[in-house]
Design an enzyme around this catalytic site. Structure first.
Site, PDB file in Angstrom:
ATOM      1  N   GLU A  60       0.824  -1.200   0.000  1.00 55.50           N
ATOM      2  CA  GLU A  60       0.000   0.000   0.000  1.00 55.50           C
ATOM      3  C   GLU A  60       0.864   1.258   0.000  1.00 55.50           C
ATOM      4  OE1 GLU A  60      -3.089   0.045  -0.469  1.00 55.50           O
ATOM      5  OE2 GLU A  60      -3.639  -2.057  -0.114  1.00 55.50           O
ATOM      6  N   ARG A  88     -18.057  -1.104   5.038  1.00 52.92           N
ATOM      7  CA  ARG A  88     -19.124  -1.818   4.333  1.00 52.92           C
ATOM      8  C   ARG A  88     -19.727  -2.911   5.212  1.00 52.92           C
ATOM      9  NH1 ARG A  88     -18.720  -6.441   1.729  1.00 52.92           N
ATOM     10  NH2 ARG A  88     -16.442  -6.364   1.829  1.00 52.92           N
ATOM     11  N   CYS A 138      -7.859  -2.296   8.071  1.00 51.73           N
ATOM     12  CA  CYS A 138      -6.500  -2.283   7.517  1.00 51.73           C
ATOM     13  C   CYS A 138      -6.004  -0.849   7.345  1.00 51.73           C
ATOM     14  CB  CYS A 138      -6.462  -3.016   6.178  1.00 51.73           C
ATOM     15  SG  CYS A 138      -6.747  -4.793   6.293  1.00 51.73           S
ATOM     16  N   HIS A 174      -1.346  -5.831   1.369  1.00 53.38           N
ATOM     17  CA  HIS A 174      -2.546  -6.658   1.241  1.00 53.38           C
ATOM     18  C   HIS A 174      -2.227  -7.908   0.425  1.00 53.38           C
ATOM     19  CE1 HIS A 174      -5.602  -3.487   2.479  1.00 53.38           C
ATOM     20  NE2 HIS A 174      -6.014  -4.587   3.060  1.00 53.38           N
TER      21      HIS A 174
END
Length: 198
Positions: A81, A91, A144, A166
């Site tokens: 990242e 979500r 995360c 990830h």
């Protein structure tokens, strides 16, 4: 040989899953890679608590590098990242039932921080092993990213390097019609990424 200290973390399963590919890979890494001695930490998928656990361990260990690993089901590559953003937008609920929407990670924090580990070099090292890898410009806005942003804020202007990678689902999770990598490949990818650290 004098080793540097690497704190590397993986997450608990979440969202009703039995496994989390991040911890399954992290716990299988050797104790020493290149010039780093690893301390492995399993952390909760809970806003705030994940970062608190890492910061608590780091307070004792005083690592040279903190590298956090998370699962991103649906991705087709191992993805270091580039950036963490100051947003919680969930979500699904975390493992404590929290589901924030349009909340900052830190009220007074800047919009974003850039990772301080060599993400581009990590991608190159992973690809050398024949494993798909690419940069990611979004760590999402779930736990995360919450962890990444918090650590980057805490360690800004210090010598402690901080980053996040990830990883996709592993084949052992038996996901139909979804990209997965063999667990051994994820372990190899993380080993390669560590070799890219200074």
């Amino acid at each position: 040989m004098e080793y540097k200290r690497l704190l590397i973390t993986g997450f608990d399963p979440f969202g009703g899953e039995r496994l989390n590919s991040s911890w399954e890979a992290v716990c299988r890494l050797p104790e020493e890679i290149a010039h780093y001695r690893l301390t492995k930490l399993r952390i909760p998928v809970i806003f705030g608590s994940a970062a608190d656990a890492v910061l608590c361990a780091a307070h004792t260990l005083k690592p040279d590098v903190i590298l956090c690993i998370g699962q991103a089901g649906g991705r087709t590559a191992v993805t270091p990242e580039v950036i963490g953003i100051n947003l919680r937008e969930s979500r699904i609920a975390d493992n404590a039932g929290s589901q924030p929407v349009n909340e900052p990670v830190l009220e007074s924090g800047p919009d974003a921080y850039f990772s301080t580990v060599p993400v581009r070099e990590m991608v190159k090292e992973i690809e050398k092993n024949g494993i798909p890898a690419s940069l990611s410009l979004s760590a999402g806005a779930f736990v995360c990213n919450d962890l990444l942003y918090t650590l980057l804020h805490h360690y800004q202007n210090t010598q402690t390097l901080t980053g996040f990678i990830h990883v996709p689902f592993i084949c052992e999770q038996e996901k139909e019609n979804c990209f997965c990598l063999p667990l051994a490949d994820v372990v190899t990818a993380l080993t390669a990424a560590i070799h890219a650290l200074p």
